[in-house]
Design an enzyme around this catalytic site. Structure first.
Site, PDB file in Angstrom:
ATOM      1  N   TYR A 226       0.778  -1.324  -0.050  1.00  0.00           N
ATOM      2  CA  TYR A 226       0.134   0.050  -0.001  1.00  0.00           C
ATOM      3  C   TYR A 226       0.784   1.347   0.165  1.00  0.00           C
ATOM      4  O   TYR A 226       0.423   2.374  -0.357  1.00  0.00           O
ATOM      5  CB  TYR A 226      -0.977   0.010   1.089  1.00  0.00           C
ATOM      6  CG  TYR A 226      -1.860  -1.089   1.281  1.00  0.00           C
ATOM      7  CD1 TYR A 226      -2.172  -1.921   0.238  1.00  0.00           C
ATOM      8  CD2 TYR A 226      -2.656  -1.433   2.528  1.00  0.00           C
ATOM      9  CE1 TYR A 226      -3.016  -3.167   0.529  1.00  0.00           C
ATOM     10  CE2 TYR A 226      -3.658  -2.465   2.567  1.00  0.00           C
ATOM     11  CZ  TYR A 226      -3.708  -3.261   1.666  1.00  0.00           C
ATOM     12  OH  TYR A 226      -4.746  -4.278   1.762  1.00  0.00           O
TER      13      TYR A 226
ATOM     14  N   HIS B  51       0.591 -11.657   2.294  1.00  0.00           N
ATOM     15  CA  HIS B  51      -0.437 -10.726   1.307  1.00  0.00           C
ATOM     16  C   HIS B  51      -0.967 -11.735   0.356  1.00  0.00           C
ATOM     17  O   HIS B  51      -2.257 -11.685  -0.016  1.00  0.00           O
ATOM     18  CB  HIS B  51       0.160  -9.740   0.941  1.00  0.00           C
ATOM     19  CG  HIS B  51      -0.954  -8.581   0.592  1.00  0.00           C
ATOM     20  ND1 HIS B  51      -0.432  -7.307   0.369  1.00  0.00           N
ATOM     21  CD2 HIS B  51      -2.027  -8.405   0.051  1.00  0.00           C
ATOM     22  CE1 HIS B  51      -1.417  -6.382   0.253  1.00  0.00           C
ATOM     23  NE2 HIS B  51      -2.560  -7.235   0.254  1.00  0.00           N
TER      24      HIS B  51
END
Length: 271
Positions: free
Chosen positions: A42, A100
């Site tokens: 991110y 992730h």
């Protein structure tokens, strides 16, 4: 601890950068959010960490999640990447560290990166560990490697148009919490006739109905928003009760609509 996470939604920070992510986290904490979700990918860990540090809310009261990206899964890169995440967050530990995505094409064996995940937990860099975007088969493989009770959560896409029931049920049967990301289907719920009809009858928003539906399934929600009134509404949705009939009406909306499926995604479970 699990009940506390389930009680209120967390704040997802995907696509929120720099001052925008800082302000969103600041507002969320002021409103009563205590779960903040970020990730290496991110590129906002520093802003998220600063917002938490700047807040009058004690660090011990905030449940912070970050995630290791797919290019950092090797034995050589894994722990250094986690240490860099902690440096950006300005924290000694995170509460939850996730893989992730499973390694694309298994180019790094799962035994390797899950072994590294457990090692950083043992070293005190994270309190809990988990995975994201793992299928039922990958969950089974992970549990064989790490053992029952090792994984706190599997973070996967869940919203009224993608129920993901097979995977959700499988995780819950193994006492793995499911964290549903994109619970509002990137705003699609706002225009849905079924959700709007239920919302109008209850005097709430269709987004709140969608969040209540996710919560009723025992799934943690981490919607993302930058607007104070949306953050307040998401929080209030946790007190919204849906009838069996309303839940059933929402259940009819499943289309298998997957919004997050990059080229390196695993072969998804089919409900």
């Amino acid at each position: 601890m699990s009940e506390a996470i389930l009680k209120n939604p967390g704040l997802g920070t995907y696509r929120l950068k720099d001052d925008v992510s800082h302000q969103a986290v600041t507002t969320a904490l002021a409103l009563g959010y205590r779960t903040i979700d970020t990730a290496q990918m991110y590129e906002n860990e520093a802003a998220v960490g600063k917002a938490i540090a700047d807040s009058p809310v004690s660090r011990d009261e905030v449940f912070v999640t970050t995630k290791v990206w797919v290019d950092q899964l090797s034995k050589a890169l894994f722990r250094p990447s986690v240490e860099k995440s902690l440096a950006r967050l300005n924290m000694n530990y995170v509460d939850l560290l996730l893989i992730h995505w499973p390694a694309p094409e298994d180019d790094v064996p799962m035994e390797v990166y899950l072994g590294e995940l457990k090692a950083v937990q043992d070293a005190g860099l994270t309190r809990h560990i988990g995975v994201s975007n793992f299928t039922t088969a990958q969950i089974d493989q992970a549990l064989k490697i790490l053992g029952p009770g090792s994984l706190l959560t599997n973070q996967v896409e869940v919203h009224p148009y993608l129920h993901n029931r097979k995977l959700v049920d499988h995780c819950q049967q193994h006492d793995i919490l499911v964290t549903g990301y994109m619970p509002l289907a990137v705003g699609r719920v706002n225009d849905d006739p079924v959700l709007n009809a239920i919302a109008e009858n209850k005097g709430v928003s269709p987004a709140q109905v969608a969040l209540a539906w996710v919560r009723e399934r025992g799934i943690i929600t981490i919607p993302s928003s930058t607007k104070r009134h949306h953050l307040q509404g998401n929080l209030a949705a946790m007190d919204l009760e849906l009838t069996v009939s309303e839940m059933n009406r929402i259940d009819t909306l499943d289309q298998g609509l997957r919004l997050a499926s990059p080229s390196f995604a695993p072969v998804w479970d089919i409900d």
